[in-house]
Design a protein around this motif. Structure first.
Motif, mmCIF file in Angstrom:
data_model
loop_
_atom_site.group_PDB
_atom_site.id
_atom_site.type_symbol
_atom_site.label_atom_id
_atom_site.label_comp_id
_atom_site.label_asym_id
_atom_site.label_seq_id
_atom_site.Cartn_x
_atom_site.Cartn_y
_atom_site.Cartn_z
ATOM 1 N N THR A 87 2.364 0.326 13.399
ATOM 2 C CA THR A 87 3.602 0.805 12.773
ATOM 3 C C THR A 87 4.287 1.833 13.677
ATOM 4 O O THR A 87 5.486 1.722 13.987
ATOM 5 C CB THR A 87 3.281 1.431 11.394
ATOM 6 N N ASP A 103 4.139 9.419 8.406
ATOM 7 C CA ASP A 103 3.508 8.335 7.637
ATOM 8 C C ASP A 103 2.243 8.867 6.985
ATOM 9 O O ASP A 103 1.729 9.916 7.389
ATOM 10 C CB ASP A 103 3.184 7.153 8.567
ATOM 11 N N ASP A 104 1.740 8.143 5.999
ATOM 12 C CA ASP A 104 0.492 8.619 5.382
ATOM 13 C C ASP A 104 -0.721 8.284 6.243
ATOM 14 O O ASP A 104 -1.652 9.076 6.327
ATOM 15 C CB ASP A 104 0.325 8.088 3.938
ATOM 16 N N GLU A 133 7.334 2.471 1.234
ATOM 17 C CA GLU A 133 6.340 3.345 0.598
ATOM 18 C C GLU A 133 6.557 4.806 1.009
ATOM 19 O O GLU A 133 6.253 5.736 0.270
ATOM 20 C CB GLU A 133 4.899 2.989 1.007
ATOM 21 N N SER A 179 -3.431 3.704 11.400
ATOM 22 C CA SER A 179 -4.683 2.934 11.495
ATOM 23 C C SER A 179 -4.712 2.225 12.844
ATOM 24 O O SER A 179 -5.207 2.757 13.830
ATOM 25 C CB SER A 179 -4.773 1.960 10.318
ATOM 26 N N SER A 180 -4.102 1.048 12.947
ATOM 27 C CA SER A 180 -4.024 0.369 14.257
ATOM 28 C C SER A 180 -2.963 1.018 15.142
ATOM 29 O O SER A 180 -2.894 0.751 16.334
ATOM 30 C CB SER A 180 -3.662 -1.107 14.054
ATOM 31 N N ALA A 181 -2.087 1.809 14.541
ATOM 32 C CA ALA A 181 -0.902 2.421 15.184
ATOM 33 C C ALA A 181 0.198 1.400 15.439
ATOM 34 O O ALA A 181 1.219 1.719 16.058
ATOM 35 C CB ALA A 181 -1.245 3.169 16.469
HETATM 36 C C1 R5P Z 1 1.139 1.185 5.061
HETATM 37 O O1 R5P Z 1 1.837 0.796 4.215
HETATM 38 C C2 R5P Z 1 0.897 2.606 5.419
HETATM 39 O O2 R5P Z 1 1.805 3.477 4.813
HETATM 40 C C3 R5P Z 1 0.903 2.784 6.922
HETATM 41 O O3 R5P Z 1 2.210 2.582 7.401
HETATM 42 C C4 R5P Z 1 -0.023 1.827 7.569
HETATM 43 O O4 R5P Z 1 -1.279 1.890 6.968
HETATM 44 C C5 R5P Z 1 -0.160 2.092 9.045
HETATM 45 O O5 R5P Z 1 -1.046 1.161 9.566
HETATM 46 P P1 R5P Z 1 -1.020 0.775 11.101
HETATM 47 O O6 R5P Z 1 -1.253 2.028 11.879
HETATM 48 O O7 R5P Z 1 -2.171 -0.189 11.249
HETATM 49 O O8 R5P Z 1 0.281 0.136 11.386
#
Ligand code: R5P
Length: 299
Positions: A232, A224-225, A176, A228-230
């Motif tokens: 990624t 990244d956009d 994405e 959230s939980s970090a």
């Molecule tokens: C997901 O496809 C988004 O582009 C972000 O990579 C994702 O939302 C990150 O979420 P988190 O911090 O929970 O890994």
């Protein structure tokens, strides 16, 4: 909205974001709308708006981090404003929630992105947001039934990187991210890699990182956009640490669920976000982008 705006439009907010709020008020010459939330002991909310005489339209500024309660409050505010005689109500939601559940991933799962879009379309006349998470839904207009616009934070991100980070290598964590990482890299004339990510759970992902030995760079920037939980960012940091270069994590929307921010701090990286959601990591101001869009648009 006409260039320069006018005082017949009120700005109502449901949460603090002083830089964005003050910039909109000042530069669009809006009237500050008063809005008081009373929370009853049983958890219900009562919204009371201050006098709206002379006000014809309203803009509600509210980012949808922790969206469930906010969405109820938005419905209550919109209806209260209509009862007070406001004819047109727009929503500026710098962070638009629920966009990631954009398909039924497993048998019987609901497509939340579609349902929330239908709900918000019922209560607002137009919507403006910043870098909505568009993946399987290709455009907001595919699910929203009202005029919608989105602003890209990427020009501001580019300007920030240009000013603060010499010789970066940009990393996009998943497919994405390719849509923005490629453009940002071109604008900065720096190398980039968009990686492949597999998600196993709410905060568990696996990301494969190619050999970065062929790139010339001094600093790694993960862009990244959303954080959230970090999960990624942390998975990537783990793989990128062996390259022994400083790492910065830049996100448009810093949600930082639970202890996400603390975990990133412990990982020894620098975290920078756009102020679509108020957070100490806000270093990139989205207000000019929102204001320019509202000035050129007449929803
Ligand atoms: C997901 O496809 C988004 O582009 C972000 O990579 C994702 O939302 C990150 O979420 P988190 O911090 O929970 O890994």
């Amino acid at each position: 909205m006409k260039k320069g705006g006018h005082l017949k439009t009120g700005l109502f907010t449901l949460e603090e974001n002083p830089i964005v709020e003050e910039s909109l008020l000042r530069q669009l010459r809006l009237q500050r709308g008063g809005c008081h939330l009373h929370r009853f002991p049983d958890g219900e909310t009562l919204i009371q708006v201050a006098a709206t005489e002379g006000m014809e339209e309203a803009i509600v500024l509210c980012s949808l981090k922790r969206p469930n309660e906010k969405i109820v409050n938005l419905i209550l505010l919109s209806e209260t404003l209509r009862d007070a005689g406001i004819k047109k109500i727009g929503l500026v939601a710098p962070y638009l929630a629920y966009m990631r559940q954009d398909t039924s991933f497993h048998q019987g799962e609901g497509i939340s992105a579609k349902y929330i879009a239908t709900l918000l379309s019922t209560y607002f006349d137009w919507l403006l947001t910043v870098d909505p998470h568009l993946h399987r839904i290709h455009a907001l207009k595919d699910v929203y039934k009202i005029p919608v616009r989105s602003v890209s934070a990427m020009p501001a991100v580019v300007a920030w990187i240009q000013k603060h980070i010499p010789a970066p290598l940009l990393i996009g964590p998943d497919s994405e991210s390719e849509q923005w990482i490629q453009k940002v890299a071109e604008m900065l004339a720096v190398p980039y890699a968009a990686l492949k990510k597999q998600r196993f759970g709410d905060s568990t992902v696996a990301i494969s990182v190619p050999d970065l030995g062929n790139f010339t760079y001094q600093h790694i920037v993960i862009l990244d956009d959303i954080i959230s939980s970090a999960g990624t960012m942390l998975a990537l940091i783990e793989k990128l640490k062996p390259y022994k270069k400083p790492i910065s994590c830049i996100a448009v929307h810093g949600i930082f669920a639970n202890a996400a921010f603390e975990r990133l701090q412990q990982a020894g990286v620098t975290v920078i976000t756009v102020n679509t959601i108020l957070h100490p990591t806000n270093q990139i101001d989205i207000s000019p982008g929102i204001i320019a869009e509202l000035q050129s648009w007449n929803p």
